[in-house]
Design an enzyme around this catalytic site. Structure first.
Site, PDB file in Angstrom:
ATOM      1  N   GLY A   1      -3.155 -46.758  93.288  1.00 33.57           N
ATOM      2  CA  GLY A   1      -2.364 -46.275  94.416  1.00 33.57           C
ATOM      3  C   GLY A   1      -3.184 -46.278  95.683  1.00 33.57           C
TER       4      GLY A   1
ATOM      5  N   CYS B   1      -7.738 -47.378  88.226  1.00 44.10           N
ATOM      6  CA  CYS B   1      -8.140 -47.197  89.622  1.00 44.10           C
ATOM      7  C   CYS B   1      -7.802 -45.778  90.104  1.00 44.10           C
ATOM      8  CB  CYS B   1      -7.525 -48.292  90.493  1.00 44.10           C
ATOM      9  SG  CYS B   1      -8.441 -48.491  92.031  1.00 44.10           S
ATOM     10  N   TYR B   2      -6.791 -45.603  90.959  1.00 41.94           N
ATOM     11  CA  TYR B   2      -6.412 -44.236  91.344  1.00 41.94           C
ATOM     12  C   TYR B   2      -6.144 -43.410  90.090  1.00 41.94           C
ATOM     13  CZ  TYR B   2      -3.951 -40.402  93.733  1.00 41.94           C
ATOM     14  OH  TYR B   2      -3.570 -39.171  94.212  1.00 41.94           O
TER      15      TYR B   2
ATOM     16  N   HIS C   1      -8.783 -53.412  87.852  1.00 37.52           N
ATOM     17  CA  HIS C   1      -7.363 -53.689  87.584  1.00 37.52           C
ATOM     18  C   HIS C   1      -7.219 -54.717  86.460  1.00 37.52           C
ATOM     19  CE1 HIS C   1      -5.464 -51.500  90.932  1.00 37.52           C
ATOM     20  NE2 HIS C   1      -6.640 -51.675  91.514  1.00 37.52           N
TER      21      HIS C   1
ATOM     22  N   GLU D   1      -4.477 -55.531  85.082  1.00 38.79           N
ATOM     23  CA  GLU D   1      -3.136 -56.135  85.129  1.00 38.79           C
ATOM     24  C   GLU D   1      -3.081 -57.395  85.970  1.00 38.79           C
ATOM     25  OE1 GLU D   1      -4.222 -53.452  86.614  1.00 38.79           O
ATOM     26  OE2 GLU D   1      -3.090 -52.861  88.385  1.00 38.79           O
TER      27      GLU D   1
ATOM     28  N   ASP E   1      19.725 -65.056  89.621  1.00 36.52           N
ATOM     29  CA  ASP E   1      19.756 -63.683  89.114  1.00 36.52           C
ATOM     30  C   ASP E   1      21.183 -63.193  88.898  1.00 36.52           C
ATOM     31  OD1 ASP E   1      17.133 -64.127  89.733  1.00 36.52           O
ATOM     32  OD2 ASP E   1      17.189 -62.950  91.578  1.00 36.52           O
TER      33      ASP E   1
ATOM     34  N   LYS F   1      11.417 -62.984  87.432  1.00 37.83           N
ATOM     35  CA  LYS F   1      12.193 -64.220  87.554  1.00 37.83           C
ATOM     36  C   LYS F   1      12.097 -65.121  86.312  1.00 37.83           C
ATOM     37  CE  LYS F   1      14.596 -66.521  90.612  1.00 37.83           C
ATOM     38  NZ  LYS F   1      15.536 -65.814  91.494  1.00 37.83           N
TER      39      LYS F   1
END
Ligand SMILES: Nc1ncnc2c1ncn2[C@@H]1O[C@H](COP(=O)(O)OP(=O)(O)OP(=O)(O)O)[C@@H](O)[C@H]1O
Ligand SMILES: O=c1[nH]c(=O)c2[nH+]cn([C@@H]3O[C@H](COP(=O)(O)O)[C@@H](O)[C@H]3O)c2[nH]1
Ligand SMILES: NC(=O)CC[C@H](N)C(=O)O
Ligand SMILES: [Mg+2]
Length: 523
Positions: free
Chosen positions: A72, A99-100, A192, A194, A251, A379
């Site tokens: 964050g 992280c945060y 991170h 991710e 979508d 997507k």
């Protein structure tokens, strides 16, 4: 930061889904990468959901198998920064702080966090510290020894180790780059995992979700379809009617097909012609959706209403607002009209919103409740879902087209004449891309009309006309993008066709800017 939405929404995530799948809950502190955590988990076939960081777990009617605190933009020690409900640490549910999130774990567990001397942005070498005499404590890094490459984005750091924690990895700048509790399943990492820039990040997330939280890896797209169809049926009931905002884009087409599977003809799709669609788009989409997909679809021509409201508007964000609000007016009017005609009240509006879409504020005053079956998906997942639902490749692989359409590709004031010029140029460009067999190689392509005039000469006459900018990009996630490297012959052909066939244009340029710092759209 993801805040609770202002509109009542019935996205995925009803209670039944948690009975079927083990769920990792991501508590979001507002990192730009939060949704990527969900994404990485789903790639492992582990079901994941994200809620605001302040969510109290006992208030949920289900229990997560594991919890991840995201990164964050805040500092834990600053006034007003967001914090979790402290009782979360007493639940015995494994927690991973990123992280945060790491800083939040330290802050709640009795240790200071402070602004570091050095910020760390980008690559860092993480030194993994094994604990032979404390088996399992370092299992986040199972099978990893020595140094691994990770990606960092922080300025604060732990000023010490919280009581009963051990260090399981460090970098030169962050001595406590990864920590673990001696007896509780609490883990924190400063980097991170991710983002794809942490090459072994997905493995670390797997160690947490599968080895530590013991989540079953049984989340699949087929199960998603069944769950979603059942959920829609429950929400809508046996007689309820739903209208859908259908653009002909990937979508909403996939969402409409899913809805059609769930409630058949009680679903009424509405394609709004906002006067800023591509050439013959409304007609083409109507044909494709009704003939190929059997979806009940009506085209509402509101082009004059949209264009009159856009009169004099030049600011890109204002254009979006005007268009968003006009869309809502049209849908509410339409819902009322159907109710008056059939006597059946319409409660729901289907939208093809995806996980990374930011639909913010616009819908505040809307009375219809939103159904967003694709809210959880990215997507490429939507394309996989569309393929499973039997939607033709041609539809599933269309380039995305923004809701405000050509209005944000006509720079400056939007008029019917300007839209027409941009639309004709765009049509030639896309036609040639298809003819060259490179449509699928390109993620998105379009023509923008610039609000400047340039001098030219046509048939010995001096001309003073507008400029078309062509844009074509390749990208994985639209967060970053590169321009497509056409060969000169191709560009020559497109340019010549546009200048010859589109009145009002005497120059064509090709946009060679990457994102960032440019964006995909020109407005
Ligand atoms: N002209 C339109 N008529 C009706 N609904 C629309 C229109 N344009 C956009 N929408 C609604 O807004 C949503 C968001 O638009 P967006 O462009 O992100 O998705 P899409 O058009 O369905 O797919 P794609 O990203 O492939 O263009 C759509 O899913 C649809 O519900
Ligand atoms: O539905 C939409 N409404 C919008 O206002 C909007 N603005 C950008 N986009 C699409 O988002 C992707 C990234 O675009 P940018 O790099 O220009 O931000 C690209 O795919 C853009 O087409 C929009 N889609
Ligand atoms: N990416 C993050 O989570 C950053 C956390 C905190 N604001 C820092 O700079 O250290
Ligand atoms: Mg679209």
């Amino acid at each position: 930061m993801s805040m609770p939405k202002e509109v009542p929404t019935v996205g995925s995530g009803s209670e039944d889904v948690h009975k079927i799948f083990d769920t990792v809950l991501i508590l979001d502190f507002g990192s730009q990468y939060s949704h990527l955590i969900t994404r990485r988990l789903r790639e492992l076939n582990v079901y994941a959901e994200m809620l605001p960081c302040t969510q109290k777990i006992p208030e949920l009617d289900w229990l997560p198998k594991g919890i991840i605190f995201s990164g964050g933009p805040y500092s834990v020690y600053a006034d007003g920064s967001p914090h979790v409900d402290p009782s979360i640490f007493e639940l015995g549910i494994p927690i991973l702080g990123i992280c945060y999130g790491l800083q939040e774990i330290a802050w709640h567990n009795g240790r200071g966090v402070s602004g570091g001397d050095k910020r760390e942005y980008g690559h860092a070498d993480l030194h993994v510290i094994r604990h032979e005499n404390n088996p399992g404590i370092d299992r986040l890094f199972s099978g990893m020894t020595g140094q691994i490459q990770v990606w960092m984005s922080h300025g604060d750091m732990l000023s010490g180790l919280p009581p009963n924690f051990v260090t399981i990895a460090s970098t030169t700048n962050s001595p406590f780059a990864a920590i673990a509790h001696e007896s509780k399943p609490l883990f924190g990492i400063q980097f991170h995992p991710e983002v794809t820039h942490s090459p072994r990040g997905a493995e670390i997330i797997k160690h947490f979700a599968v080895d530590i939280c013991k989540c079953k890896q049984d989340w699949t797209m087929e199960k998603f379809i069944n769950k979603e169809i059942e959920r829609i049926r429950n929400v809508v009931g046996e007689t309820g009617k739903v209208i859908g905002a259908i653009s002909g884009g990937v979508d909403s087409t996939v969402a409409a097909k899913l809805m059609h599977h769930a409630i058949g003809d009680r679903f009424h799709g509405i394609l709004v012609d906002n006067g800023c669609l591509r050439l013959n788009e409304a007609k083409k989409c109507h044909e494709m959706l009704t003939k190929n997909l059997g979806v009940n679809l009506e085209v509402v021509d509101a082009s004059e209403e949209f264009l009159s409201k856009l009169k004099g508007v030049t600011d890109p964000e204002k254009k979006r607002k005007v268009i968003g609000n006009t869309f809502i007016n049209v849908f509410e009017r339409k819902a009322l009209e159907i109710t008056e005609e059939s006597g059946i009240h319409i409660d729901f509006l289907l939208q093809g919103t995806l996980y990374p879409d930011n639909v913010g504020g616009l819908l505040k005053d809307m009375k219809l409740k939103l159904i967003e079956p694709l809210r959880e998906l990215f997507k490429d997942e939507v394309r996989a879902l569309g393929t499973l639902l039997g939607i033709k490749e041609e539809l599933v692989w269309r380039h995305p087209f923004p809701g405000p359409g050509i209005a944000i590709r006509v720079l400056g004031e939007v008029t019917a004449e300007q839209v027409d010029i941009a639309r004709r140029a765009d049509n030639i460009f896309i036609e040639e891309i298809r003819n060259a067999g490179i449509y699928r190689e390109i993620s998105q392509a379009f023509a923008a009309l610039l609000p400047v005039r340039a001098v030219g000469v046509m048939g010995d006459q001096r001309t003073y006309e507008q400029v078309i900018a062509l844009r074509a990009v390749t990208t994985v996630d639209f967060m970053t993008a590169d321009w497509y490297d056409f060969d000169g012959k191709f560009l020559r052909k497109v340019s010549s066709r546009i200048i010859n066939e589109v009145k009002g244009v005497n120059r064509v340029v090709y946009d060679v800017s990457t994102k960032p710092p440019a964006t995909v759209e020109w407005e």
